[in-house]
Design an enzyme around this catalytic site. Structure first.
Site, PDB file in Angstrom:
ATOM      1  N   ASP A 134       0.770  -1.175   0.010  1.00  0.00           N
ATOM      2  CA  ASP A 134      -0.046  -0.011   0.037  1.00  0.00           C
ATOM      3  C   ASP A 134       0.865   1.135   0.015  1.00  0.00           C
ATOM      4  O   ASP A 134       1.355   1.584   1.025  1.00  0.00           O
ATOM      5  CB  ASP A 134      -0.951  -0.031   1.119  1.00  0.00           C
ATOM      6  CG  ASP A 134      -1.513   1.337   1.461  1.00  0.00           C
ATOM      7  OD1 ASP A 134      -1.588   2.199   0.548  1.00  0.00           O
ATOM      8  OD2 ASP A 134      -1.793   1.299   2.734  1.00  0.00           O
ATOM      9  N   CYS A 135       0.998   1.919  -1.131  1.00  0.00           N
ATOM     10  CA  CYS A 135       2.053   3.015  -1.323  1.00  0.00           C
ATOM     11  C   CYS A 135       1.199   4.323  -1.208  1.00  0.00           C
ATOM     12  O   CYS A 135       0.472   4.396  -2.251  1.00  0.00           O
ATOM     13  CB  CYS A 135       2.703   2.595  -2.648  1.00  0.00           C
ATOM     14  SG  CYS A 135       3.777   4.057  -2.944  1.00  0.00           S
TER      15      CYS A 135
ATOM     16  N   ASN B 295       1.378   8.649  -0.425  1.00  0.00           N
ATOM     17  CA  ASN B 295       2.177   9.705  -0.687  1.00  0.00           C
ATOM     18  C   ASN B 295       3.508  10.100   0.366  1.00  0.00           C
ATOM     19  O   ASN B 295       4.467  10.536   0.004  1.00  0.00           O
ATOM     20  CB  ASN B 295       1.496  11.006  -0.898  1.00  0.00           C
ATOM     21  CG  ASN B 295       0.654  11.124  -2.146  1.00  0.00           C
ATOM     22  OD1 ASN B 295       1.587  11.440  -3.329  1.00  0.00           O
ATOM     23  ND2 ASN B 295      -0.395  10.663  -2.318  1.00  0.00           N
TER      24      ASN B 295
ATOM     25  N   THR C  63       4.877   3.944   2.820  1.00  0.00           N
ATOM     26  CA  THR C  63       4.747   2.633   1.790  1.00  0.00           C
ATOM     27  C   THR C  63       4.369   1.664   3.026  1.00  0.00           C
ATOM     28  O   THR C  63       5.592   1.312   3.674  1.00  0.00           O
ATOM     29  CB  THR C  63       5.698   2.249   0.760  1.00  0.00           C
ATOM     30  OG1 THR C  63       5.559   3.455  -0.074  1.00  0.00           O
ATOM     31  CG2 THR C  63       5.181   1.179   0.028  1.00  0.00           C
ATOM     32  N   VAL C  64       3.547   0.739   3.020  1.00  0.00           N
ATOM     33  CA  VAL C  64       3.467  -0.167   3.926  1.00  0.00           C
ATOM     34  C   VAL C  64       3.165  -1.648   3.105  1.00  0.00           C
ATOM     35  O   VAL C  64       2.621  -1.793   2.022  1.00  0.00           O
ATOM     36  CB  VAL C  64       2.017  -0.233   4.604  1.00  0.00           C
ATOM     37  CG1 VAL C  64       1.959  -1.262   5.731  1.00  0.00           C
ATOM     38  CG2 VAL C  64       1.924   1.021   5.336  1.00  0.00           C
TER      39      VAL C  64
ATOM     40  N   ASP D 117      -6.046   3.696  -3.317  1.00  0.00           N
ATOM     41  CA  ASP D 117      -6.387   3.884  -1.894  1.00  0.00           C
ATOM     42  C   ASP D 117      -7.747   3.892  -1.557  1.00  0.00           C
ATOM     43  O   ASP D 117      -8.299   3.207  -0.559  1.00  0.00           O
ATOM     44  CB  ASP D 117      -5.504   4.551  -0.999  1.00  0.00           C
ATOM     45  CG  ASP D 117      -5.380   6.144  -1.307  1.00  0.00           C
ATOM     46  OD1 ASP D 117      -5.920   6.211  -2.370  1.00  0.00           O
ATOM     47  OD2 ASP D 117      -5.004   7.030  -0.510  1.00  0.00           O
TER      48      ASP D 117
ATOM     49  N   ASP E 192     -10.146   8.157   5.827  1.00  0.00           N
ATOM     50  CA  ASP E 192      -8.724   7.675   6.077  1.00  0.00           C
ATOM     51  C   ASP E 192      -7.971   8.843   6.357  1.00  0.00           C
ATOM     52  O   ASP E 192      -7.748   9.796   5.525  1.00  0.00           O
ATOM     53  CB  ASP E 192      -8.431   6.965   4.612  1.00  0.00           C
ATOM     54  CG  ASP E 192      -6.920   6.429   4.699  1.00  0.00           C
ATOM     55  OD1 ASP E 192      -6.041   6.648   5.780  1.00  0.00           O
ATOM     56  OD2 ASP E 192      -6.550   5.456   3.974  1.00  0.00           O
TER      57      ASP E 192
ATOM     58  N   THR F 190      -1.810  11.241   4.014  1.00  0.00           N
ATOM     59  CA  THR F 190      -1.398  12.440   3.736  1.00  0.00           C
ATOM     60  C   THR F 190      -2.698  13.397   3.303  1.00  0.00           C
ATOM     61  O   THR F 190      -2.624  14.669   3.804  1.00  0.00           O
ATOM     62  CB  THR F 190      -0.637  12.114   2.286  1.00  0.00           C
ATOM     63  OG1 THR F 190       0.308  11.318   2.446  1.00  0.00           O
ATOM     64  CG2 THR F 190       0.086  13.495   1.694  1.00  0.00           C
TER      65      THR F 190
ATOM     66  N   THR G 240       2.283  29.693  20.970  1.00  0.00           N
ATOM     67  CA  THR G 240       2.093  29.525  19.343  1.00  0.00           C
ATOM     68  C   THR G 240       1.930  28.033  19.021  1.00  0.00           C
ATOM     69  O   THR G 240       1.005  27.755  18.401  1.00  0.00           O
ATOM     70  CB  THR G 240       3.427  29.816  18.786  1.00  0.00           C
ATOM     71  OG1 THR G 240       3.853  31.186  19.221  1.00  0.00           O
ATOM     72  CG2 THR G 240       3.333  29.977  17.299  1.00  0.00           C
TER      73      THR G 240
END
Ligand code: ATP
Ligand code: PAU
Ligand code: K
Length: 259
Positions: free
Chosen positions: A6-7, A9, A12-13, A109, A129, A132, A184
């Site tokens: 599972d790639c 951005n 990658t898994v 995905d 999900d 990214t 901040t």
């Protein structure tokens, strides 16, 4: 055994599935320059180190980064002697209908997540999900994928503040003690954390209203539990949802090929 990749951005898994369960999972940063040989050195070292004995015969890939697919294909071919299934390619079929505007290349995905959600929880789902990007994807009453929502990811939102404003530091996401920040860092955390709780609530409520039915909300991605702790946003959490979807798609295509 199946190697499922599972790639995203950012990361990658890689998971090895023995037909019943995942026997190992490893994560690496996504870099399109990485070669098949580099992947294999990394994978085989981890397998030896963790004494994982796996005879990998099949590979399935979902990649949101088109450029990495070439080297992952070479990995499958050179080291596992197999042609990988690549989600989104015409020869890799999905067990559900995809009803979106013609010419739309839905992120693989997102498709995989909805296949997994439907397999585990049935129809009328919103799959969220936290990667990214934060994606919301809708599974209709008949299991079809009917579209969704793409929002900036949690870490991306914090990075965007840091990159755009000279005086804003790099900050990690956490639930701030108070809404009104007194420095901040807590001000930024509050904006993104509570802003996100609101974003998830509003989008899910509007999807349900638009579809005129109640829907189960399934979450995945490393940050989902953090938000769930603060507000009751999700009905289910499944940490390896995308990986599960890859096994469902693999089995579906394997059975079709064997017919
Ligand atoms: N409390 C936390 N604060 C910051 N990051 C976290 C926290 N908990 C989990 N994470 C991160 O969440 C990420 C979960 O990975 P996930 O696969 O869901 O998305 P991703 O890898 O960031 O995105 P993509 O799949 O798009 O590459 C991991 O990078 C993990 O380090
Ligand atoms: C939205 C992301 C970045 C989420 O990983 C990915 O699914 C993607 O690149 N999608 C392509 C565009 C689309 O899904 O419509
Ligand atoms: K992901």
């Amino acid at each position: 055994m199946l190697l499922a990749i599972d790639c995203g951005n950012t990361n990658t898994v890689f998971s090895i599935w023995d037909g019943q369960e995942f026997i190992a999972t490893w994560r690496t940063a996504t870099e399109w320059q990485r070669t098949a040989d580099q992947y294999y050195v990394w994978l085989s070292t981890l397998m030896k180190f963790q004494k994982v004995e796996a005879d990998i015969t099949d590979v399935i890939i979902s990649s949101t980064v088109p450029r990495v697919v070439f080297n992952l294909r070479v990995l499958a071919d050179r080291y596992f002697n197999t042609r990988p299934m690549v989600v989104g390619k015409p020869e890799c079929l999905l067990p559900v209908d995809v009803r979106v505007d013609e010419g739309t290349a839905v992120g693989p995905d997102r498709l995989v997540n909805t296949v997994a959600g439907y397999d585990l929880y049935g129809p009328d789902l919103i799959v969220v999900d936290f990667g990214t990007a934060t994606t919301f994807d809708v599974v209709a009453a008949d299991g079809a994928y009917v579209g969704g929502v793409i929002a900036p990811g949690v870490n991306l939102s914090l990075e965007a503040l840091h990159n755009a404003a000279a005086a804003l530091p790099h900050v990690d996401i956490t639930q701030p003690q108070r809404v009104v920040g007194t420095n901040t860092v807590t001000c930024m955390q509050s904006g993104v954390f509570w802003g996100y709780v609101g974003l998830v609530r509003e989008i899910c409520a509007r999807i349900k209203a638009e579809r005129e039915r109640d829907m189960r909300v399934v979450a995945t991605g490393g940050l989902a539990p953090l938000f769930q702790q603060a507000a009751d946003l999700f009905d289910e959490y499944q940490d390896d949802l995308t990986m599960h979807g890859l096994t469902v798609i693999y089995k579906y295509n394997k059975e079709l090929a064997d017919k």
